[in-house]
Design a protein around this motif. Sequence first.
Motif, short mmCIF file in Angstrom:
data_model
loop_
_atom_site.label_atom_id
_atom_site.label_comp_id
_atom_site.label_asym_id
_atom_site.label_seq_id
_atom_site.Cartn_x
_atom_site.Cartn_y
_atom_site.Cartn_z
N LYS A 92 11.39 4.72 6.13
CA LYS A 92 10.24 4.22 4.09
C LYS A 92 9.30 3.18 5.06
O LYS A 92 8.06 3.03 4.32
N LEU A 93 9.67 2.73 6.39
CA LEU A 93 8.50 1.53 6.35
C LEU A 93 7.35 1.41 7.39
O LEU A 93 7.59 3.01 7.70
N PRO A 94 6.13 1.35 6.89
CA PRO A 94 5.10 0.63 7.78
C PRO A 94 5.79 0.95 8.95
O PRO A 94 6.85 0.22 9.97
N PHE A 95 4.67 1.72 10.59
CA PHE A 95 4.66 1.55 11.83
C PHE A 95 3.83 0.60 11.94
O PHE A 95 2.73 -0.02 11.00
N THR A 96 4.18 0.40 13.61
CA THR A 96 3.06 -0.67 14.01
C THR A 96 2.73 -0.87 15.76
O THR A 96 3.48 -0.31 16.21
N ALA A 134 0.84 -1.44 0.02
CA ALA A 134 -0.03 0.05 0.02
C ALA A 134 0.79 1.11 -0.23
O ALA A 134 0.36 2.52 -0.48
N MET A 135 2.03 0.92 0.40
CA MET A 135 3.13 2.10 0.69
C MET A 135 4.15 2.52 -0.65
O MET A 135 4.94 3.30 -0.06
N ASP A 136 3.95 1.79 -1.51
CA ASP A 136 4.77 1.85 -2.56
C ASP A 136 6.58 1.23 -1.66
O ASP A 136 6.92 1.49 -3.26
N VAL A 137 6.49 0.21 -0.91
CA VAL A 137 7.70 0.12 -0.67
C VAL A 137 8.01 -1.44 -1.16
O VAL A 137 7.15 -2.28 -0.35
N ALA A 138 9.33 -2.12 -1.54
CA ALA A 138 9.61 -3.32 -1.85
C ALA A 138 10.62 -3.74 -0.99
O ALA A 138 11.68 -2.68 -0.46
N PRO A 139 10.56 -4.85 -0.81
CA PRO A 139 11.99 -5.04 0.17
C PRO A 139 13.79 -4.78 -0.47
O PRO A 139 14.51 -3.76 0.33
N GLU A 140 13.20 -4.67 -1.41
CA GLU A 140 14.87 -4.28 -2.43
C GLU A 140 14.71 -2.85 -1.95
O GLU A 140 16.06 -2.42 -2.18
N ASP A 141 14.02 -2.00 -1.70
CA ASP A 141 14.25 -0.44 -1.62
C ASP A 141 14.80 0.22 -0.19
O ASP A 141 15.55 1.38 0.00
N ILE A 142 14.54 -1.05 1.14
CA ILE A 142 15.39 -0.89 2.02
C ILE A 142 17.19 -1.12 1.76
O ILE A 142 17.31 -2.46 1.64
N LYS A 143 18.25 -1.00 1.91
CA LYS A 143 19.44 -0.44 1.33
C LYS A 143 20.33 -0.40 2.98
O LYS A 143 21.48 -0.52 2.69
N SER A 144 19.85 0.94 3.42
CA SER A 144 20.89 0.78 5.04
C SER A 144 19.46 1.09 5.57
O SER A 144 18.43 0.99 5.69
N ILE A 145 20.24 1.38 7.50
CA ILE A 145 19.19 1.55 8.46
C ILE A 145 17.62 2.86 8.16
O ILE A 145 17.32 2.95 8.72
N ASP A 146 19.34 4.07 7.86
CA ASP A 146 18.36 4.78 7.52
C ASP A 146 17.11 4.68 6.98
O ASP A 146 16.06 6.31 6.72
N ASP A 147 17.02 4.06 5.88
CA ASP A 147 15.99 3.33 4.89
C ASP A 147 14.81 3.32 5.87
O ASP A 147 13.21 3.13 5.39
N ILE A 148 15.29 2.87 6.89
CA ILE A 148 13.75 3.02 8.63
C ILE A 148 12.46 3.23 7.96
O ILE A 148 11.73 2.82 8.37
#
Length: 433
Positions: free
Chosen positions: A59-63, A43-57
């Motif tokens: 981009k990830l959804p909250f829980t 839904a957020m248009d994020v793929a696992p490959e978009d996460i390249k370093s810890i700074d990309d966190i």
Amino acid sequence: MIWNPNKECMGREQMRALQSKRLQKLVQYVYHNVPFYRHKMQAMDVAPEDIKSIDDIVKLPFTTKQDLRDNYPYGLQAAPPSEIVRVHASSGTTGNPTIVGYTRKDLAVWSEVMARALTAYGVTRDDTFSVSYGYGLFTGGLGAHYGVENLGATVIPTSTGNTEKHIRLIRDLKISGIACTPSYALYLAETLDKMGLKKEDLGLRVGAFGAEPWTENMRHEIEQRLGIKGFNLYGLSEIMGPGVSYECQEQNGSHINEDHFYPEIINPETLEQLPNGEQGELVFTTLTKEGMPLLRYRTKDLCTLHDEVCACGRTSIKMGRIVGRSDDMLIIRGINVFPSQVESVILEMQEFEPQYMLVVDRVNNLDTLQVQVEVRREQFSDDIGRMLAMKKRLADRLKSVLSISADVRLMEPGSIERSQGKGKHVIDNRQLK
Ligand code: DLL
């Protein structure tokens, strides 16, 4: 002494590289094993490959706890049931508790991080350590227990209750360390006085205190009255249990086990990440968990993160004390209580108006909970037997939902003050000195 210098004293760049690698692996893992996260990321248009370093966190959804409730019981679990070897639970806001499954590796990580904490407190194999957090679904008892065993000290699983017997055990078994809530530590000190014993009669020297907020003044009082050094122990069931962070001998902030639990501070309104040093809501991502890994779990605990170098030699980031919550959760005798749980019980029962007040206090260092509730006019009578039976029904139901006893006060219709705006349902008279 440092339990695991490789991890606890890792260079900052190395730590970031490790976190980046672990985050990438985690995101792949949850994307492929937890439909909830896959759908959220899609839904957020994020793929696992978009996460390249810890700074990309970012981009990830909250829980949130609500997500856990909505997916009760095992919806967020990533490991197959055959891999789960233990389950703990924590109270939900209403209805369903939060269920957390652990794999064998999760339990190994947990006893590792607890051993790090105990070592930082100065506990060694030569100590005898009493664990006075509750054993059971609550993570405090078993979490601390396996940490003590992993370290190689002797564990005495005293759990809660029977304080006089506990004090005699502390004296007779030469117990040198204790893990319990800070308010229970104060209650121990008081019971010691009542028994006519002195702190010198016991050989206690170290305490691991947590599961509820406490202050420097409480630390000072506990240390004075029990003759020990008291250290903060922080954690939450959803992330692991006790051992997410721990104080060192500096007693100035708690080191986060950030090779396993990646911390962020966010503004709870805008959800934006805040820089270190600013106060906001603490968020954790479980970097290595297998059973129920969580992305950016909102703890609702308010605090600050600090990255100044610590004199103890550990390089991990530290968190300050929890100064409040961004929701209305209360911690009463170490148990998490949401006013909405009380409300749901009252609404379930025909006898009561939806008008209630929780009055929380601390008497002789023990938290008390009084629940005042209005009886419906047609149910209100001077038949004492009937009223007592009604009171008991509510008290029993509350006990089963909250896991703690409440002193129920039946009130006349119309007697609880109505509020103009948002309903006020809690009076907390505890002074965290
Ligand atoms: O309280 C785990 C724990 C057990 C921690 C024993 C330390 C010692 P929960 O029942 O899920 O887990 O409650 C977690 O308790 O979000 C905080 O609000 C509060 N809390 C835990 N430790 C501390 C602490 C356990 N040291 C919730 N200081 C957390 C302040 C704490 N609050």
